[in-house]
Design a protein around this motif. Sequence first.
Motif, PDB file in Angstrom:
ATOM      1  N   LYS A  25       0.829  -1.222   0.000  1.00 15.18           N
ATOM      2  CA  LYS A  25       0.000   0.000   0.000  1.00 15.18           C
ATOM      3  C   LYS A  25       0.859   1.267   0.000  1.00 15.18           C
ATOM      4  O   LYS A  25       0.425   2.305  -0.475  1.00 15.18           O
ATOM      5  CB  LYS A  25      -0.943   0.007   1.214  1.00 15.18           C
ATOM      6  CG  LYS A  25      -2.117  -0.947   1.053  1.00 15.18           C
ATOM      7  CD  LYS A  25      -3.316  -0.559   1.916  1.00 15.18           C
ATOM      8  CE  LYS A  25      -3.004  -0.653   3.389  1.00 15.18           C
ATOM      9  NZ  LYS A  25      -4.200  -0.373   4.226  1.00 15.18           N
ATOM     10  N   ARG A  26       2.067   1.150   0.526  1.00 16.75           N
ATOM     11  CA  ARG A  26       2.984   2.313   0.529  1.00 16.75           C
ATOM     12  C   ARG A  26       3.698   2.482  -0.819  1.00 16.75           C
ATOM     13  O   ARG A  26       4.514   3.382  -0.989  1.00 16.75           O
ATOM     14  CB  ARG A  26       4.043   2.148   1.622  1.00 16.75           C
ATOM     15  CG  ARG A  26       3.517   2.343   3.033  1.00 16.75           C
ATOM     16  CD  ARG A  26       4.664   2.128   4.007  1.00 16.75           C
ATOM     17  NE  ARG A  26       4.187   1.962   5.375  1.00 16.75           N
ATOM     18  CZ  ARG A  26       4.920   1.486   6.368  1.00 16.75           C
ATOM     19  NH1 ARG A  26       6.188   1.135   6.132  1.00 16.75           N
ATOM     20  NH2 ARG A  26       4.422   1.361   7.575  1.00 16.75           N
ATOM     21  N   GLY A  27       3.444   1.560  -1.731  1.00 14.92           N
ATOM     22  CA  GLY A  27       4.037   1.691  -3.063  1.00 14.92           C
ATOM     23  C   GLY A  27       5.283   0.860  -3.294  1.00 14.92           C
ATOM     24  O   GLY A  27       5.948   0.967  -4.326  1.00 14.92           O
ATOM     25  N   TYR A  28       5.625  -0.005  -2.338  1.00 15.07           N
ATOM     26  CA  TYR A  28       6.784  -0.886  -2.500  1.00 15.07           C
ATOM     27  C   TYR A  28       6.385  -2.141  -3.281  1.00 15.07           C
ATOM     28  O   TYR A  28       5.239  -2.591  -3.201  1.00 15.07           O
ATOM     29  CB  TYR A  28       7.355  -1.285  -1.134  1.00 15.07           C
ATOM     30  CG  TYR A  28       8.021  -0.140  -0.406  1.00 15.07           C
ATOM     31  CD1 TYR A  28       9.388   0.091  -0.552  1.00 15.07           C
ATOM     32  CD2 TYR A  28       7.284   0.719   0.394  1.00 15.07           C
ATOM     33  CE1 TYR A  28      10.003   1.152   0.112  1.00 15.07           C
ATOM     34  CE2 TYR A  28       7.890   1.789   1.054  1.00 15.07           C
ATOM     35  CZ  TYR A  28       9.240   2.003   0.905  1.00 15.07           C
ATOM     36  OH  TYR A  28       9.853   3.055   1.550  1.00 15.07           O
ATOM     37  N   LYS A  29       7.340  -2.706  -4.008  1.00 16.41           N
ATOM     38  CA  LYS A  29       7.038  -3.885  -4.833  1.00 16.41           C
ATOM     39  C   LYS A  29       7.757  -5.123  -4.300  1.00 16.41           C
ATOM     40  O   LYS A  29       8.990  -5.132  -4.198  1.00 16.41           O
ATOM     41  CB  LYS A  29       7.473  -3.611  -6.280  1.00 16.41           C
ATOM     42  CG  LYS A  29       7.185  -4.784  -7.209  1.00 16.41           C
ATOM     43  CD  LYS A  29       7.499  -4.468  -8.641  1.00 16.41           C
ATOM     44  CE  LYS A  29       7.465  -5.692  -9.546  1.00 16.41           C
ATOM     45  NZ  LYS A  29       6.466  -6.688  -9.284  1.00 16.41           N
ATOM     46  N   PRO A  30       6.993  -6.179  -3.958  1.00 19.72           N
ATOM     47  CA  PRO A  30       7.639  -7.399  -3.461  1.00 19.72           C
ATOM     48  C   PRO A  30       8.258  -8.203  -4.601  1.00 19.72           C
ATOM     49  O   PRO A  30       7.603  -8.453  -5.616  1.00 19.72           O
ATOM     50  CB  PRO A  30       6.482  -8.173  -2.816  1.00 19.72           C
ATOM     51  CG  PRO A  30       5.249  -7.695  -3.525  1.00 19.72           C
ATOM     52  CD  PRO A  30       5.522  -6.293  -3.979  1.00 19.72           C
ATOM     53  N   VAL A  31       9.520  -8.590  -4.440  1.00 19.43           N
ATOM     54  CA  VAL A  31      10.157  -9.435  -5.458  1.00 19.43           C
ATOM     55  C   VAL A  31      10.083 -10.911  -5.066  1.00 19.43           C
ATOM     56  O   VAL A  31      10.183 -11.793  -5.910  1.00 19.43           O
ATOM     57  CB  VAL A  31      11.634  -9.042  -5.724  1.00 19.43           C
ATOM     58  CG1 VAL A  31      11.737  -7.611  -6.223  1.00 19.43           C
ATOM     59  CG2 VAL A  31      12.507  -9.253  -4.494  1.00 19.43           C
ATOM     60  N   ALA A  32       9.901 -11.178  -3.750  1.00 19.82           N
ATOM     61  CA  ALA A  32       9.857 -12.583  -3.301  1.00 19.82           C
ATOM     62  C   ALA A  32       9.338 -12.675  -1.871  1.00 19.82           C
ATOM     63  O   ALA A  32       9.416 -11.717  -1.098  1.00 19.82           O
ATOM     64  CB  ALA A  32      11.255 -13.219  -3.384  1.00 19.82           C
ATOM     65  N   LEU A  33       8.819 -13.867  -1.559  1.00 26.12           N
ATOM     66  CA  LEU A  33       8.489 -14.252  -0.186  1.00 26.12           C
ATOM     67  C   LEU A  33       9.588 -15.195   0.260  1.00 26.12           C
ATOM     68  O   LEU A  33       9.870 -16.184  -0.422  1.00 26.12           O
ATOM     69  CB  LEU A  33       7.149 -15.000  -0.139  1.00 26.12           C
ATOM     70  CG  LEU A  33       5.938 -14.309  -0.760  1.00 26.12           C
ATOM     71  CD1 LEU A  33       4.777 -15.288  -0.850  1.00 26.12           C
ATOM     72  CD2 LEU A  33       5.545 -13.083   0.059  1.00 26.12           C
ATOM     73  N   LEU A  34      10.219 -14.901   1.395  1.00 29.39           N
ATOM     74  CA  LEU A  34      11.317 -15.743   1.872  1.00 29.39           C
ATOM     75  C   LEU A  34      10.834 -16.531   3.098  1.00 29.39           C
ATOM     76  O   LEU A  34      10.467 -15.944   4.113  1.00 29.39           O
ATOM     77  CB  LEU A  34      12.515 -14.852   2.211  1.00 29.39           C
ATOM     78  CG  LEU A  34      13.848 -15.550   2.443  1.00 29.39           C
ATOM     79  CD1 LEU A  34      14.990 -14.577   2.186  1.00 29.39           C
ATOM     80  CD2 LEU A  34      13.974 -16.082   3.854  1.00 29.39           C
ATOM     81  N   THR A  35      10.793 -17.841   2.970  1.00 26.47           N
ATOM     82  CA  THR A  35      10.267 -18.689   4.045  1.00 26.47           C
ATOM     83  C   THR A  35      11.270 -19.778   4.389  1.00 26.47           C
ATOM     84  O   THR A  35      11.817 -20.432   3.506  1.00 26.47           O
ATOM     85  CB  THR A  35       8.935 -19.360   3.608  1.00 26.47           C
ATOM     86  OG1 THR A  35       8.037 -18.338   3.184  1.00 26.47           O
ATOM     87  CG2 THR A  35       8.302 -20.141   4.742  1.00 26.47           C
ATOM     88  N   THR A  36      11.498 -19.977   5.690  1.00 25.98           N
ATOM     89  CA  THR A  36      12.413 -21.039   6.124  1.00 25.98           C
ATOM     90  C   THR A  36      11.646 -22.341   6.342  1.00 25.98           C
ATOM     91  O   THR A  36      10.576 -22.353   6.939  1.00 25.98           O
ATOM     92  CB  THR A  36      13.120 -20.646   7.440  1.00 25.98           C
ATOM     93  OG1 THR A  36      12.133 -20.321   8.426  1.00 25.98           O
ATOM     94  CG2 THR A  36      14.034 -19.456   7.250  1.00 25.98           C
ATOM     95  N   ILE A  37      12.214 -23.418   5.809  1.00 26.20           N
ATOM     96  CA  ILE A  37      11.611 -24.741   6.024  1.00 26.20           C
ATOM     97  C   ILE A  37      12.632 -25.670   6.668  1.00 26.20           C
ATOM     98  O   ILE A  37      13.837 -25.522   6.481  1.00 26.20           O
ATOM     99  CB  ILE A  37      11.050 -25.362   4.721  1.00 26.20           C
ATOM    100  CG1 ILE A  37      12.140 -25.554   3.674  1.00 26.20           C
ATOM    101  CG2 ILE A  37       9.907 -24.546   4.160  1.00 26.20           C
ATOM    102  CD1 ILE A  37      11.698 -26.384   2.473  1.00 26.20           C
ATOM    103  N   LYS A  38      12.109 -26.607   7.451  1.00 23.33           N
ATOM    104  CA  LYS A  38      12.985 -27.530   8.175  1.00 23.33           C
ATOM    105  C   LYS A  38      13.640 -28.502   7.203  1.00 23.33           C
ATOM    106  O   LYS A  38      12.977 -29.064   6.336  1.00 23.33           O
ATOM    107  CB  LYS A  38      12.185 -28.300   9.225  1.00 23.33           C
ATOM    108  CG  LYS A  38      11.664 -27.420  10.340  1.00 23.33           C
ATOM    109  CD  LYS A  38      10.906 -28.224  11.375  1.00 23.33           C
ATOM    110  CE  LYS A  38      10.358 -27.309  12.457  1.00 23.33           C
ATOM    111  NZ  LYS A  38       9.647 -28.027  13.503  1.00 23.33           N
ATOM    112  N   GLU A  39      14.942 -28.687   7.379  1.00 24.58           N
ATOM    113  CA  GLU A  39      15.706 -29.616   6.560  1.00 24.58           C
ATOM    114  C   GLU A  39      15.109 -31.019   6.653  1.00 24.58           C
ATOM    115  O   GLU A  39      14.786 -31.500   7.741  1.00 24.58           O
ATOM    116  CB  GLU A  39      17.152 -29.640   7.072  1.00 24.58           C
ATOM    117  CG  GLU A  39      18.148 -30.078   6.034  1.00 24.58           C
ATOM    118  CD  GLU A  39      19.570 -29.840   6.531  1.00 24.58           C
ATOM    119  OE1 GLU A  39      20.359 -29.339   5.744  1.00 24.58           O
ATOM    120  OE2 GLU A  39      19.862 -30.163   7.696  1.00 24.58           O
TER     121      GLU A  39
END
Length: 216
Positions: A25-39
Amino acid sequence: MENKKFVMSFSGGKDSILALYRMVKRGYKPVALLTTIKENEEKSWTHGLSENLLKNVSESLDIPLLLVECSVGEYEKKFEEKLQEAKKMGASICAYGDIDIQQHLQWGKDRCDATNLKAEFPLWQESREDLVYEFIDSGFITIIKTVNLKYMGEQFLGKKLTKSVIQEIKATGSDACGENGEYHTFVINGPLFKKEIKFTNNGVVLVNGYGHLDII
């Protein structure tokens, strides 16, 4: 001109979604979602979401997913490696959904300092309760995915987070927002989503003092 591209440190829960929504909403553009997953487990840390569900969220939000597969010992190193990847995708900022726990703020800043990114905390030091109501009022739909049985009963699992459910949560003595780890959520619809996330509910799993909704 300021680079307005960012990577979102993403759990799939309400706080990271609200932080993402505010950034957009502030005008920023997401390039990716970074999520940690268990090995070796293919489930996300904290929220226990399957890789398949995370990919469905990424698709619905139309934001690429960066999965950080790591053990506890490698968590920080692997997280930073993926931040470097996000930089190659154009990100100059990493945004986090933390509200007021100082060590979480410091952890996020340290990862960004190590990778020369700016750390952004859109929800920082706002009222926990106001934020959870803002999330609901914005039109997001989320289910309770995990509860700490020390604070809340397993009957909360699978419930959609509404204002009346928030009152039930508070009646247990728990924080309205669950910021102390009383509960975790999985957001399935709302602004930014192109379609609702469908899942199969395999029931409740109780392990190590926690209740989890087993969904795939």
